[in-house]
Structures are given as structure tokens and as C-alpha cells.
Design a protein around this motif. Structure first.
Motif, PDB file in Angstrom:
ATOM      1  N   GLY A  50       0.830  -1.215   0.000  1.00 55.15           N
ATOM      2  CA  GLY A  50       0.000   0.000   0.000  1.00 55.15           C
ATOM      3  C   GLY A  50       0.858   1.256   0.000  1.00 55.15           C
ATOM      4  O   GLY A  50       0.551   2.238  -0.694  1.00 55.15           O
ATOM      5  N   TYR A  51       1.931   1.242   0.769  1.00 54.63           N
ATOM      6  CA  TYR A  51       2.855   2.382   0.788  1.00 54.63           C
ATOM      7  C   TYR A  51       3.543   2.554  -0.562  1.00 54.63           C
ATOM      8  O   TYR A  51       3.766   3.670  -1.022  1.00 54.63           O
ATOM      9  N   ASN A  52       3.863   1.435  -1.206  1.00 54.70           N
ATOM     10  CA  ASN A  52       4.489   1.521  -2.525  1.00 54.70           C
ATOM     11  C   ASN A  52       3.526   2.098  -3.558  1.00 54.70           C
ATOM     12  O   ASN A  52       3.937   2.835  -4.451  1.00 54.70           O
ATOM     13  N   ALA A  53       2.243   1.767  -3.441  1.00 56.33           N
ATOM     14  CA  ALA A  53       1.250   2.365  -4.333  1.00 56.33           C
ATOM     15  C   ALA A  53       1.216   3.875  -4.120  1.00 56.33           C
ATOM     16  O   ALA A  53       1.113   4.652  -5.089  1.00 56.33           O
ATOM     17  N   ASP A  54       1.338   4.322  -2.868  1.00 51.59           N
ATOM     18  CA  ASP A  54       1.393   5.761  -2.582  1.00 51.59           C
ATOM     19  C   ASP A  54       2.636   6.408  -3.195  1.00 51.59           C
ATOM     20  O   ASP A  54       2.573   7.537  -3.687  1.00 51.59           O
ATOM     21  N   VAL A  55       3.762   5.700  -3.147  1.00 56.96           N
ATOM     22  CA  VAL A  55       4.996   6.223  -3.752  1.00 56.96           C
ATOM     23  C   VAL A  55       4.776   6.481  -5.244  1.00 56.96           C
ATOM     24  O   VAL A  55       5.144   7.535  -5.758  1.00 56.96           O
ATOM     25  N   ILE A  56       4.153   5.554  -5.920  1.00 61.79           N
ATOM     26  CA  ILE A  56       3.909   5.721  -7.356  1.00 61.79           C
ATOM     27  C   ILE A  56       2.949   6.877  -7.608  1.00 61.79           C
ATOM     28  O   ILE A  56       3.186   7.714  -8.491  1.00 61.79           O
ATOM     29  N   ARG A  57       1.878   6.965  -6.838  1.00 62.87           N
ATOM     30  CA  ARG A  57       0.925   8.074  -7.021  1.00 62.87           C
ATOM     31  C   ARG A  57       1.602   9.415  -6.779  1.00 62.87           C
ATOM     32  O   ARG A  57       1.409  10.374  -7.541  1.00 62.87           O
ATOM     33  N   GLN A  58       2.410   9.514  -5.738  1.00 56.45           N
ATOM     34  CA  GLN A  58       3.095  10.773  -5.443  1.00 56.45           C
ATOM     35  C   GLN A  58       4.121  11.123  -6.511  1.00 56.45           C
ATOM     36  O   GLN A  58       4.267  12.298  -6.883  1.00 56.45           O
ATOM     37  N   GLN A  59       4.819  10.119  -7.031  1.00 62.29           N
ATOM     38  CA  GLN A  59       5.797  10.385  -8.084  1.00 62.29           C
ATOM     39  C   GLN A  59       5.103  10.882  -9.348  1.00 62.29           C
ATOM     40  O   GLN A  59       5.605  11.762 -10.033  1.00 62.29           O
ATOM     41  N   ARG A  60       3.938  10.325  -9.654  1.00 66.12           N
ATOM     42  CA  ARG A  60       3.170  10.807 -10.820  1.00 66.12           C
ATOM     43  C   ARG A  60       2.752  12.257 -10.633  1.00 66.12           C
ATOM     44  O   ARG A  60       2.791  13.050 -11.576  1.00 66.12           O
ATOM     45  N   LEU A  61       2.340  12.622  -9.418  1.00 63.08           N
ATOM     46  CA  LEU A  61       1.983  14.015  -9.153  1.00 63.08           C
ATOM     47  C   LEU A  61       3.196  14.933  -9.304  1.00 63.08           C
ATOM     48  O   LEU A  61       3.081  16.042  -9.832  1.00 63.08           O
ATOM     49  N   ALA A  62       4.352  14.480  -8.835  1.00 60.59           N
ATOM     50  CA  ALA A  62       5.567  15.282  -8.970  1.00 60.59           C
ATOM     51  C   ALA A  62       5.926  15.487 -10.444  1.00 60.59           C
ATOM     52  O   ALA A  62       6.296  16.594 -10.849  1.00 60.59           O
ATOM     53  N   LEU A  63       5.795  14.440 -11.237  1.00 58.59           N
ATOM     54  CA  LEU A  63       6.090  14.565 -12.668  1.00 58.59           C
ATOM     55  C   LEU A  63       5.083  15.474 -13.368  1.00 58.59           C
ATOM     56  O   LEU A  63       5.437  16.227 -14.281  1.00 58.59           O
ATOM     57  N   LYS A  64       3.832  15.406 -12.937  1.00 59.07           N
ATOM     58  CA  LYS A  64       2.802  16.283 -13.501  1.00 59.07           C
ATOM     59  C   LYS A  64       3.133  17.750 -13.212  1.00 59.07           C
ATOM     60  O   LYS A  64       2.952  18.623 -14.052  1.00 59.07           O
ATOM     61  N   ALA A  65       3.644  18.015 -12.003  1.00 61.75           N
ATOM     62  CA  ALA A  65       4.030  19.377 -11.624  1.00 61.75           C
ATOM     63  C   ALA A  65       5.162  19.905 -12.498  1.00 61.75           C
ATOM     64  O   ALA A  65       5.265  21.109 -12.722  1.00 61.75           O
ATOM     65  N   LEU A  66       5.996  19.016 -13.013  1.00 62.16           N
ATOM     66  CA  LEU A  66       7.093  19.422 -13.895  1.00 62.16           C
ATOM     67  C   LEU A  66       6.612  19.794 -15.286  1.00 62.16           C
ATOM     68  O   LEU A  66       7.365  20.367 -16.073  1.00 62.16           O
ATOM     69  N   GLN A  67       5.363  19.454 -15.617  1.00 65.44           N
ATOM     70  CA  GLN A  67       4.766  19.749 -16.924  1.00 65.44           C
ATOM     71  C   GLN A  67       5.635  19.235 -18.078  1.00 65.44           C
ATOM     72  O   GLN A  67       5.922  19.954 -19.032  1.00 65.44           O
ATOM     73  N   LEU A  68       6.020  17.983 -17.968  1.00 70.16           N
ATOM     74  CA  LEU A  68       6.813  17.342 -19.013  1.00 70.16           C
ATOM     75  C   LEU A  68       5.922  16.987 -20.197  1.00 70.16           C
ATOM     76  O   LEU A  68       4.699  16.894 -20.052  1.00 70.16           O
ATOM     77  N   PRO A  69       6.513  16.767 -21.370  1.00 67.48           N
ATOM     78  CA  PRO A  69       5.710  16.355 -22.527  1.00 67.48           C
ATOM     79  C   PRO A  69       4.950  15.052 -22.231  1.00 67.48           C
ATOM     80  O   PRO A  69       5.383  14.238 -21.415  1.00 67.48           O
ATOM     81  N   ALA A  70       3.835  14.848 -22.918  1.00 62.68           N
ATOM     82  CA  ALA A  70       2.951  13.705 -22.667  1.00 62.68           C
ATOM     83  C   ALA A  70       3.655  12.369 -22.853  1.00 62.68           C
ATOM     84  O   ALA A  70       3.306  11.392 -22.189  1.00 62.68           O
ATOM     85  N   GLU A  71       4.644  12.294 -23.742  1.00 67.97           N
ATOM     86  CA  GLU A  71       5.322  11.011 -23.968  1.00 67.97           C
ATOM     87  C   GLU A  71       6.228  10.605 -22.802  1.00 67.97           C
ATOM     88  O   GLU A  71       6.654   9.466 -22.713  1.00 67.97           O
ATOM     89  N   GLU A  72       6.515  11.532 -21.900  1.00 64.70           N
ATOM     90  CA  GLU A  72       7.300  11.201 -20.709  1.00 64.70           C
ATOM     91  C   GLU A  72       6.373  10.612 -19.660  1.00 64.70           C
ATOM     92  O   GLU A  72       5.532  11.301 -19.095  1.00 64.70           O
ATOM     93  N   GLN A  73       6.502   9.323 -19.418  1.00 61.32           N
ATOM     94  CA  GLN A  73       5.665   8.618 -18.457  1.00 61.32           C
ATOM     95  C   GLN A  73       6.539   7.900 -17.437  1.00 61.32           C
ATOM     96  O   GLN A  73       7.636   7.455 -17.765  1.00 61.32           O
ATOM     97  N   LEU A  74       6.044   7.776 -16.244  1.00 56.33           N
ATOM     98  CA  LEU A  74       6.744   7.043 -15.205  1.00 56.33           C
ATOM     99  C   LEU A  74       6.809   5.564 -15.594  1.00 56.33           C
ATOM    100  O   LEU A  74       5.795   4.972 -15.957  1.00 56.33           O
ATOM    101  N   GLU A  75       7.989   4.985 -15.544  1.00 64.80           N
ATOM    102  CA  GLU A  75       8.171   3.573 -15.864  1.00 64.80           C
ATOM    103  C   GLU A  75       8.574   2.763 -14.644  1.00 64.80           C
ATOM    104  O   GLU A  75       8.127   1.645 -14.462  1.00 64.80           O
ATOM    105  N   GLU A  76       9.455   3.352 -13.821  1.00 66.70           N
ATOM    106  CA  GLU A  76      10.057   2.567 -12.751  1.00 66.70           C
ATOM    107  C   GLU A  76      10.485   3.474 -11.613  1.00 66.70           C
ATOM    108  O   GLU A  76      10.871   4.617 -11.834  1.00 66.70           O
TER     109      GLU A  76
END
Length: 148
Positions: free
Chosen positions: A77-103
Motif C-alpha cells: 500500500g505504501y508503494n502504491a502511494d509512492v507511485i501516485r506521489q511520483q506521478r503528481l511530482a512529474l505532472k508538476a514538472l509539466q513534461l511532454p505527454a510522452e514522458e511517463q513514469l516507468e520505474e
């Protein structure tokens, strides 16, 4: 010989070890998760633990551990939170759409914890290996090849 009573008794003493466990009802999603873990085990026989997890709920579809003291169910459950938070951090960076979290890689003194998103974007693969037994490159490649 399969003795249901003994299997249930082992489950009461902590996580089941050296066996893939699917906590939910049997279905195609659990079967796919078990196949992913079988592939990981074939490539990384020395791993400490592994799980296929639904990202939105943090629920395990299938788990595997080699050490009774390593309870995968407590950390996913904590690891799922890590992934959700990392996605929010990447969204804040406003990277191009092709940049997706992989690992996501978490490095400890003796262990590597890898979280790899599966292609459907709903699940991730969580693998724990001992740094002394497994090379990071090999672990990443095994995880990458089970995406298909």
C-alpha cells in the motif's frame, strides 16, 4: 500431498513463504499476476519478495516471499502511494505527454526495491532483491521482459 488444514495453519503464523499466493478470488487478473510472478521467479530465483499490485487500491493480486519476516502485504500500500506521489511530482514538472513514469528504484544498504509499472497503467510489479545476490541490470531486464 496437499493438506488444506496445514496450509491454513501456515498462513496463521505469518506470510506463506516460497509459494505464489493470490489473496483475491480466482479470475483472469489473478492468473495473469501469477504468470508474471512465475516469470520473475524464473529470471530471479534469489529474490526476496515480489508482488503484482493494483495501483489505485494498493491491493495485491499475487505475492511471493522467501522470508517469513518480510511481509509484502504490509508494504505494498505504501508503494502504491509512492507511485501516485511520483506521478503528481512529474505532472508538476509539466513534461511532454510522452514522458511517463516507468520505474521507481529504492536503494537500501543490502536490498533493492523496484517498482515497475505494467503496460495497462493500473498495476505495478514490486520486486525486492538482495544486492549481494542480484545485479540491478539483470533485475530490471527480467522485470521489463514480463510486461508482455
Amino acid at each position: 500431498m496437499q493438506l488444506p488444514f496445514l496450509n491454513r495453519l501456515q498462513g496463521l503464523t505469518g506470510p506463506v513463504v516460497n509459494k505464489i499466493v493470490s489473496p483475491g478470488a480466482a479470475g483472469p487478473e489473478q492468473t495473469a499476476a501469477e504468470l508474471i510472478l512465475q516469470h520473475v521467479l524464473a529470471g530471479l530465483p534469489e529474490l526476496v519478495a515480489a508482488a503484482v499490485v493494483l495501483e489505485d487500491s494498493g491491493q495485491a493480486l499475487a505475492t511471493y516471499t522467501t522470508a517469513r519476516e518480510f511481509n509484502v502485504g504490509k508494504v505494498i500500500g505504501y508503494n502504491a502511494d509512492v507511485i501516485r506521489q511520483q506521478r503528481l511530482a512529474l505532472k508538476a514538472l509539466q513534461l511532454p505527454a510522452e514522458e511517463q513514469l516507468e520505474e521507481v528504484l529504492i536503494t537500501l544498504r543490502t536490498q533493492l526495491h523496484l517498482l515497475r509499472l505494467l503496460p495497462d497503467g493500473r498495476r505495478f510489479l514490486y520486486v525486492v532483491v538482495d544486492c549481494r545476490d542480484t545485479n540491478l541490470g539483470i533485475a530490471r531486464e527480467v522485470m521489463r521482459t514480463c510486461e508482455g
